[in-house]
Scaffold this motif. Structure first.
Motif, PDB file in Angstrom:
ATOM      1  N   GLY A 153      53.530  12.118  45.822  1.00  0.00           N
ATOM      2  CA  GLY A 153      52.298  14.001  45.318  1.00  0.00           C
ATOM      3  C   GLY A 153      52.724  14.520  46.957  1.00  0.00           C
ATOM      4  N   ALA A 154      52.586  14.299  47.738  1.00  0.00           N
ATOM      5  CA  ALA A 154      52.494  14.881  49.155  1.00  0.00           C
ATOM      6  C   ALA A 154      53.517  16.143  49.176  1.00  0.00           C
ATOM      7  N   VAL A 155      54.556  15.599  48.862  1.00  0.00           N
ATOM      8  CA  VAL A 155      56.070  16.353  49.052  1.00  0.00           C
ATOM      9  C   VAL A 155      55.891  17.459  47.960  1.00  0.00           C
ATOM     10  N   SER A 156      55.663  17.294  46.541  1.00  0.00           N
ATOM     11  CA  SER A 156      55.441  18.124  45.299  1.00  0.00           C
ATOM     12  C   SER A 156      54.478  18.777  45.456  1.00  0.00           C
ATOM     13  N   GLY A 157      52.793  18.840  46.065  1.00  0.00           N
ATOM     14  CA  GLY A 157      52.006  19.434  46.152  1.00  0.00           C
ATOM     15  C   GLY A 157      52.336  20.293  47.243  1.00  0.00           C
ATOM     16  N   PHE A 158      52.761  20.010  48.056  1.00  0.00           N
ATOM     17  CA  PHE A 158      52.954  20.866  49.075  1.00  0.00           C
ATOM     18  C   PHE A 158      54.400  22.002  49.347  1.00  0.00           C
ATOM     19  N   SER A 159      55.450  21.384  48.326  1.00  0.00           N
ATOM     20  CA  SER A 159      56.578  22.810  48.487  1.00  0.00           C
ATOM     21  C   SER A 159      55.945  23.088  47.004  1.00  0.00           C
ATOM     22  N   PHE A 160      55.014  22.914  45.408  1.00  0.00           N
ATOM     23  CA  PHE A 160      55.370  23.657  44.817  1.00  0.00           C
ATOM     24  C   PHE A 160      54.228  24.757  45.668  1.00  0.00           C
ATOM     25  N   ILE A 161      53.400  24.547  45.977  1.00  0.00           N
ATOM     26  CA  ILE A 161      52.504  25.756  46.470  1.00  0.00           C
ATOM     27  C   ILE A 161      52.700  26.231  47.542  1.00  0.00           C
ATOM     28  N   PHE A 180      46.503  20.884  49.559  1.00  0.00           N
ATOM     29  CA  PHE A 180      47.904  20.151  48.379  1.00  0.00           C
ATOM     30  C   PHE A 180      48.940  19.111  48.816  1.00  0.00           C
ATOM     31  N   GLY A 181      49.222  18.839  50.065  1.00  0.00           N
ATOM     32  CA  GLY A 181      49.365  18.004  50.612  1.00  0.00           C
ATOM     33  C   GLY A 181      48.718  17.413  50.506  1.00  0.00           C
ATOM     34  N   VAL A 182      48.180  17.028  51.497  1.00  0.00           N
ATOM     35  CA  VAL A 182      46.689  15.919  51.479  1.00  0.00           C
ATOM     36  C   VAL A 182      46.420  15.614  50.351  1.00  0.00           C
ATOM     37  N   LEU A 183      46.171  16.285  49.610  1.00  0.00           N
ATOM     38  CA  LEU A 183      45.551  15.659  47.874  1.00  0.00           C
ATOM     39  C   LEU A 183      46.833  15.424  47.384  1.00  0.00           C
ATOM     40  N   GLY A 184      47.994  15.295  47.401  1.00  0.00           N
ATOM     41  CA  GLY A 184      48.814  14.675  47.180  1.00  0.00           C
ATOM     42  C   GLY A 184      49.040  13.011  47.326  1.00  0.00           C
ATOM     43  N   ILE A 185      48.380  12.327  48.582  1.00  0.00           N
ATOM     44  CA  ILE A 185      48.894  11.753  48.866  1.00  0.00           C
ATOM     45  C   ILE A 185      47.386  10.766  48.115  1.00  0.00           C
ATOM     46  N   VAL A 186      45.974  11.051  47.556  1.00  0.00           N
ATOM     47  CA  VAL A 186      45.683  10.271  47.263  1.00  0.00           C
ATOM     48  C   VAL A 186      45.982  10.307  45.729  1.00  0.00           C
ATOM     49  N   THR A 192      48.519  16.176  41.222  1.00  0.00           N
ATOM     50  CA  THR A 192      48.241  16.655  41.804  1.00  0.00           C
ATOM     51  C   THR A 192      48.691  18.065  40.978  1.00  0.00           C
ATOM     52  N   LEU A 193      50.040  18.524  40.181  1.00  0.00           N
ATOM     53  CA  LEU A 193      50.251  19.484  38.946  1.00  0.00           C
ATOM     54  C   LEU A 193      49.384  19.489  38.489  1.00  0.00           C
ATOM     55  N   LEU A 194      48.642  18.348  37.953  1.00  0.00           N
ATOM     56  CA  LEU A 194      47.516  18.541  37.161  1.00  0.00           C
ATOM     57  C   LEU A 194      46.116  19.591  37.837  1.00  0.00           C
ATOM     58  N   THR A 195      45.738  19.200  38.688  1.00  0.00           N
ATOM     59  CA  THR A 195      44.943  19.815  39.629  1.00  0.00           C
ATOM     60  C   THR A 195      45.092  20.975  39.814  1.00  0.00           C
ATOM     61  N   PHE A 196      46.499  21.146  39.831  1.00  0.00           N
ATOM     62  CA  PHE A 196      47.174  22.920  39.929  1.00  0.00           C
ATOM     63  C   PHE A 196      46.500  23.673  39.011  1.00  0.00           C
ATOM     64  N   PHE A 197      47.045  22.864  38.259  1.00  0.00           N
ATOM     65  CA  PHE A 197      46.828  23.593  36.194  1.00  0.00           C
ATOM     66  C   PHE A 197      45.344  24.012  36.267  1.00  0.00           C
TER      67      PHE A 197
END
Length: 250
Positions: A153-161, A180-186, A192-197
């Motif tokens: 989650g952390a990696v994908s959130g940070f990398s996606f943005i 988004f990197g921090v949110l991915g941990i939680v 995390t991707l759902l949060t973005f959309f």
């Protein structure tokens, strides 16, 4: 469900919400918030104890400073009430479990960032760095299923943005990427991707409405943080159900 605990978490939330307002308003301007007494930002007069009662003081003063009669920002009672409701809802949804602490930490971080982004269009690094180790510890003692979903989650959130910033040449900010990197941990990678959309959807709808009523101009920069806050909360509490429904429709 124990009514005592419901009321207690609501009261705890509005008290913390009052503090989050102070942190969110003062921290980006590098003003002290841990030992200085509260004051009116307009006339600088110090506030008495009865002017610091969350929500009630705003109502009793009719949203104006006692001395200079300047209008008090609605941000104050809004964050207090929102934090109170979210603390209470977290308890109702999760109960007295270890995960409840993760939920309260998430709400706390998001409320502070809501204030900083709305008021200054800023997501401070130090706020993220304060909560980051707390979330890491919580995910070690209250892990996602599977446990490595927090890492993904952390990696994908940070990398996606980061990719969005790269290809859009600044369509989003570095603060959003770190958040988004921090949110991915939680949340894990799916939520995390759902949060973005969800955030993009809300931003498009609300931004479109504001443009129609001419509250914002075309190409005018608007804070994206509040939409991330709403998206993250929806994803945290209901992400699994939303993803399940979405998959079933495919």
């Amino acid at each position: 469900m124990d009514v005592y605990w419901i009321i207690s978490f609501f009261v705890l939330g509005i008290l913390f919400g009052s503090f989050f307002n102070v942190v969110g308003l003062r921290f980006p301007k590098k003003l002290p918030f841990h030992n200085d007494r509260s004051f009116c930002p307009s006339c600088k007069s110090q506030l008495n104890w009865y002017e610091l009662i969350p929500i009630l003081s705003y109502i009793m003063q009719r949203g104006k400073c006692r001395d200079c009669r300047t209008t008090i920002s609605f941000m104050y009672p809004f964050i207090e009430a929102a934090t109170g409701c979210l603390f209470m809802f977290s308890y109702i949804k999760i109960g007295l479990k270890l995960e409840l602490l993760t939920a309260l930490l998430l709400v706390s971080m998001l409320m502070i960032l809501f204030v900083t982004d709305v008021m200054y269009m800023l997501i401070p690094n130090k706020i993220l760095l304060f909560f980051l180790p707390l979330f890491v510890i919580m995910r070690m003692i209250s892990p996602l299923d599977p446990w490595y979903d927090a890492i993904f989650g952390a990696v994908s959130g940070f990398s996606f943005i980061a990719l969005i910033i790269l290809f859009s040449k600044g369509g989003m900010g570095g603060g959003d990427m770190k958040l988004f990197g921090v949110l991915g941990i939680v949340l894990g990678w799916q939520n995390t991707l759902l949060t973005f959309f969800i955030a993009v959807f809300l931003g498009a709808i609300i931004g479109g409405v504001f443009m129609l009523i001419k509250k914002v101009k075309k190409r005018q920069a608007i804070p994206f943080g509040p939409y991330i806050v709403v998206g993250a909360l929806i994803s945290y509490f209901y992400g699994e159900q939303i993803v399940t429904i979405y998959v079933s429709l495919l």
